[in-house]
Write an enzyme that holds these catalytic residues in place. Structure first.
Site, PDB file in Angstrom:
ATOM      1  CB  SER A  72      70.232   3.216  78.550  1.00  0.00           C
ATOM      2  OG  SER A  72      69.552   3.988  77.614  1.00  0.00           O
ATOM      3  CB  THR A  86      75.901   3.239  79.657  1.00  0.00           C
ATOM      4  OG1 THR A  86      75.374   2.463  78.620  1.00  0.00           O
ATOM      5  CG2 THR A  86      76.908   2.433  80.455  1.00  0.00           C
ATOM      6  CB  THR A 102      74.832  -0.570  79.529  1.00  0.00           C
ATOM      7  OG1 THR A 102      74.014   0.098  78.576  1.00  0.00           O
ATOM      8  CG2 THR A 102      75.597  -1.671  78.821  1.00  0.00           C
ATOM      9  NE  ARG A 107      75.885  -3.119  70.532  1.00  0.00           N
ATOM     10  CZ  ARG A 107      76.081  -2.219  71.481  1.00  0.00           C
ATOM     11  NH1 ARG A 107      75.622  -2.431  72.688  1.00  0.00           N
ATOM     12  NH2 ARG A 107      76.710  -1.089  71.225  1.00  0.00           N
ATOM     13  CB  THR A 141      78.452   6.719  78.450  1.00  0.00           C
ATOM     14  OG1 THR A 141      77.078   6.525  78.086  1.00  0.00           O
ATOM     15  CG2 THR A 141      78.770   8.197  78.352  1.00  0.00           C
ATOM     16  N   GLY A 142      78.104   5.766  75.464  1.00  0.00           N
ATOM     17  CA  GLY A 142      77.869   6.133  74.080  1.00  0.00           C
ATOM     18  C   GLY A 142      77.872   4.914  73.176  1.00  0.00           C
TER      19      GLY A 142
HETATM   20  C1  SD4 Z   1      76.669   0.254  74.561  1.00  0.00           C
HETATM   21  N1  SD4 Z   1      77.945   1.991  75.619  1.00  0.00           N
HETATM   22  O1  SD4 Z   1      76.168  -0.831  74.804  1.00  0.00           O
HETATM   23  C2  SD4 Z   1      76.694   1.279  75.667  1.00  0.00           C
HETATM   24  C3  SD4 Z   1      75.504   2.149  75.527  1.00  0.00           C
HETATM   25  C4  SD4 Z   1      75.575   3.388  76.301  1.00  0.00           C
HETATM   26  O2  SD4 Z   1      74.674   5.138  77.303  1.00  0.00           O
HETATM   27  O3  SD4 Z   1      76.563   3.884  76.713  1.00  0.00           O
HETATM   28  N2  SD4 Z   1      74.530   4.013  76.579  1.00  0.00           N
HETATM   29  O4  SD4 Z   1      77.103   0.565  73.463  1.00  0.00           O
END
Ligand code: SD4
Length: 328
Positions: free
Chosen positions: A86, A189, A207, A217, A240-241
């Site tokens: 990631s 991330t 990330t 995106r 993160t997320g």
């Molecule tokens: C995203 N926040 O591109 C990032 C992905 C992520 O752990 O956090 N992955 O949406």
């Protein structure tokens, strides 16, 4: 639990033993709050891979005293980690099979730089730093960011998927489900926030974004105020997320503003998660998002929507890996 994450969990203890300066001194149980202890200097990073990243950042901070270099060099470790799918060019690609990267860096005096949807650059965090230091802008995207990287002497990497990413992408193509997989195993991330010995703050976030995202995106990580926000007067936060859910609430900025109004880092992270749940309630079962925060006194906090968010903390006593508390 995915094979990769369970592998990471199993090997975590042995990995960290190999890293100088890293010791796991505690691992909070889910539901347990941190005790309000304070540390200065202090470095926090998202997920298990935050341990080696923090070690590097700590080493750079001790050697150079430069907090921005510390948060840059720290996350560069993760950008090179071939097991991390990631972050970096080895990360899972978009639905066209192309890895595209997002990164941001920020200092507590308001200086910041970011790159979004950038290709062929091994260290997008270093490119974000160049945007901060060498341009009048905050954010460069896509082909413009790539051209800027070339001008700045960054090598252009071949657009080849890493063996693991290729295998998983081929599997994904069989069904090519349009909806990104948003469960908790799809997030790794690295976001890092740091408080220096002089009370100044800095942060970084990098990330490859959501696996199999639409081409073009961009997530929260390169958006100042969403994936990262730092203010020397108050503190710092990173996220993160699922980026879309974090952007909707300007997550990191929200946390810093809540701390400005007197919340502790823990309380601010909890309020941000409550807001995020309220604004993303329809799909919340499938969403994981987590936040980290530090205030300028050296208190820290972490909170996530769901179970499973780990974070690494490093201070003069060494490194810890902790389980964030969570709402659902
Ligand atoms: C995203 N926040 O591109 C990032 C992905 C992520 O752990 O956090 N992955 O949406």
């Amino acid at each position: 639990m995915s094979n990769r994450r369970s592998f990471l969990k199993k090997t975590l203890a042995s990995t960290t033993l190999l890293l100088p300066g890293s010791i796991i001194t505690s691992c909070a149980e889910p539901g347990q709050k941190n005790s309000g202890e304070k540390f200065k200097p202090l470095i926090l990073s998202t997920w298990d891979h935050g341990m080696p990243a923090n070690d590097k950042a700590w080493e750079v901070l001790m050697e150079t005293g430069n907090l921005v270099s510390a948060v840059e060099e720290g996350v560069k470790v993760t950008e090179l980690d071939m097991d991390n799918l990631s972050v970096g060019l080895q990360g899972l690609p978009d639905r066209e099979g192309i890895p595209t990267l997002d990164a941001s860096i920020m200092k507590g005096d308001g200086s910041c730089g970011s790159v979004a949807f950038v290709r062929q650059v091994r260290h997008p965090i270093s490119l974000a730093r160049k945007v901060m230091e060498e341009t009048p802008h905050v954010m460069l995207a896509g082909e413009g960011a790539r051209q800027f990287a070339i001008e700045q002497g960054f090598p252009m990497e071949k657009e080849e998927l890493s063996p693991k990413a290729k295998e998983l992408y081929e599997e994904w193509k069989v069904e090519s489900r349009y909806k990104p997989i948003v469960n908790i195993e799809n997030h790794d991330t690295i976001g890092m926030i740091a408080l220096g010995p002089d009370g100044k703050l800095a942060g970084s976030c990098t990330t490859s974004g959501l696996a199999y995202k639409m081409h073009g995106r961009v997530g929260d990580s390169p958006i100042i105020g969403a994936g990262l926000y730092v203010d020397d007067e108050v503190g710092a936060a990173t996220a993160t997320g699922l980026g879309e859910s974090i952007i909707r609430i300007c997550g990191s900025f929200l946390i810093v503003e809540l701390m400005r109004q007197g919340r502790t880092p823990q309380e601010a992270c909890e309020e941000a998660v409550i807001r995020l749940i309220a604004k993303n309630s329809k799909d919340i079962k499938d969403i994981q998002a987590g936040f980290l925060a530090i205030n300028k006194e050296g208190e820290y906090g972490a909170y996530a929507v769901q179970q499973g968010f780990t974070y690494a903390m490093h201070h003069s006593g060494g490194g810890n890996l902790l389980n964030a508390t969570y709402k659902l």
